[in-house]
Write an enzyme that holds these catalytic residues in place. Structure first.
Site, mmCIF file in Angstrom:
data_model
loop_
_atom_site.group_PDB
_atom_site.id
_atom_site.type_symbol
_atom_site.label_atom_id
_atom_site.label_comp_id
_atom_site.label_asym_id
_atom_site.label_seq_id
_atom_site.Cartn_x
_atom_site.Cartn_y
_atom_site.Cartn_z
ATOM 1 N N ASP A 150 0.848 -1.196 0.000
ATOM 2 C CA ASP A 150 0.000 0.000 0.000
ATOM 3 C C ASP A 150 0.885 1.248 0.000
ATOM 4 O O ASP A 150 1.867 1.321 0.751
ATOM 5 C CB ASP A 150 -0.907 0.005 1.233
ATOM 6 C CG ASP A 150 -1.877 1.184 1.220
ATOM 7 O OD1 ASP A 150 -2.951 1.047 0.614
ATOM 8 O OD2 ASP A 150 -1.547 2.224 1.827
ATOM 9 N N ILE A 151 0.563 2.218 -0.858
ATOM 10 C CA ILE A 151 1.328 3.463 -0.928
ATOM 11 C C ILE A 151 0.980 4.326 0.286
ATOM 12 O O ILE A 151 -0.189 4.617 0.534
ATOM 13 C CB ILE A 151 1.020 4.224 -2.226
ATOM 14 C CG1 ILE A 151 1.349 3.351 -3.446
ATOM 15 C CG2 ILE A 151 1.816 5.527 -2.289
ATOM 16 C CD1 ILE A 151 0.897 3.938 -4.759
ATOM 17 N N GLU B 79 -4.743 2.383 -4.295
ATOM 18 C CA GLU B 79 -3.284 2.453 -4.190
ATOM 19 C C GLU B 79 -2.679 1.153 -3.680
ATOM 20 O O GLU B 79 -1.535 1.127 -3.219
ATOM 21 C CB GLU B 79 -2.878 3.611 -3.274
ATOM 22 C CG GLU B 79 -3.252 3.451 -1.817
ATOM 23 C CD GLU B 79 -4.631 3.996 -1.485
ATOM 24 O OE1 GLU B 79 -4.839 4.418 -0.335
ATOM 25 O OE2 GLU B 79 -5.514 3.989 -2.369
#
Length: 302
Positions: free
Chosen positions: A180-181, A223
């Site tokens: 996950d960003i 994301e």
């Protein structure tokens, strides 16, 4: 890679570049340069065995969703023009009412005619909207590639995990990583969604370039990415994850002269016999939550 395959890829790239230029009212060097840079990255990271997949070459540079959006805008413009004509006719009719004695039957007839035309145009617009929604649904159902990042999508992930988890006696280890960003919403809020898209492409390119031949990368949604590391033990899995975190942290995305520092968090789940796709993803998601809670820019799970 065969020469004819390179020619086919080059032709597709030139076709999409021409479309991009034609859509602009004036020349836009920045858009052309960005397209060429992204195309070069796609070609450099291209794995040769993918080329033989049906429709893969055509999908490299094209965006079917963009085509549908273009069709939607064209349809909207056409409907809008017709509505404007009807509005002018309506105004003309009202103006005539003030200039002469009212002929009620004639006036009623004109307004009925306008109302009929208006209803017909609204009906046509609704039919086109329904058709476009159907096209988007069909596209999503048939495509295995994410239209933005050109990596596998969630549908492909579901197919892959169902196949693996149905094998009751899997003879090798594999790990599922949920990446996950960090603070992606902040990037979108500060720089806009176009920059957010650039970040997603940036991450996808690093993953493609870094991972081994037999590993898989999927865009899970928003994301989040899911990575499958095949035939690997915990120690080597940790080494790969550390390298991914380092490369993403070290490399800077340059967009409109701004240098964006991006970090990611990763949750890891080791496949166990009896796992379902849901149970495997749930463990990785839980590990990702721990990585986030512990301060981000790190992994958790092994």
């Amino acid at each position: 890679m065969q020469k004819n395959e390179l020619i086919s890829i080059s032709n597709e790239m030139c076709k999409e570049l021409s479309l991009l230029i034609n859509q602009e009212e004036e020349g836009n060097k920045e858009k052309v340069a960005n397209f060429l840079l992204e195309s070069a990255q796609i070609i450099m990271n291209l794995k040769e065995e993918k080329i033989n997949e049906e429709g893969f070459t055509q999908s490299l540079f094209s965006n079917a969703y963009k085509d549908i959006a273009t069709q939607s805008l064209s349809s909207y413009a056409d409907t809008n023009e017709k509505i404007q004509k009807l509005t002018r006719l309506h105004e003309k009719t009202l103006s005539e009412c003030h200039e002469q004695h009212i002929d009620l039957p004639s006036l009623t007839s004109k307004f009925d005619e306008i109302q009929t035309h208006m209803s017909d145009e609204v009906k046509k617009a609704n039919e086109i909207i329904t058709e476009l929604i159907s096209k988007v649904k069909t596209l999503e159902e048939k495509s295995n590639l994410d239209s933005l990042t050109k990596i596998y999508n969630r549908r492909a992930l579901s197919t892959y995990l169902n196949k693996v988890c149905s094998n009751k006696k899997l003879s090798y280890e594999f790990h599922l990583l949920m990446l996950d960003i960090d603070d992606f919403k902040t990037v979108n809020d500060r720089y806009g969604h176009v920059t957010g898209d650039k970040v997603l492409i940036f991450i996808a390119n690093i993953l493609r370039q870094t991972l081994r031949e037999g590993d898989k990368v999927f865009r899970y949604g928003g994301e989040e990415f899911i990575i499958i590391l095949n035939r690997i033990d915990n120690e080597h899995c940790r080494l790969i994850i550390d390298r991914l975190l380092y490369l993403i942290r070290k490399n800077k995305l340059i967009y409109k002269k701004d240098s964006l520092g991006i970090t990611t968090s990763i949750g890891v789940a080791n496949y166990k016999n009896g796992d379902t796709p849901d149970s495997l993803i749930a463990r990785a998601d839980k590990a990702l939550y721990k990585a986030k809670s512990n301060g981000k820019n790190q992994m958790f799970g092994i």
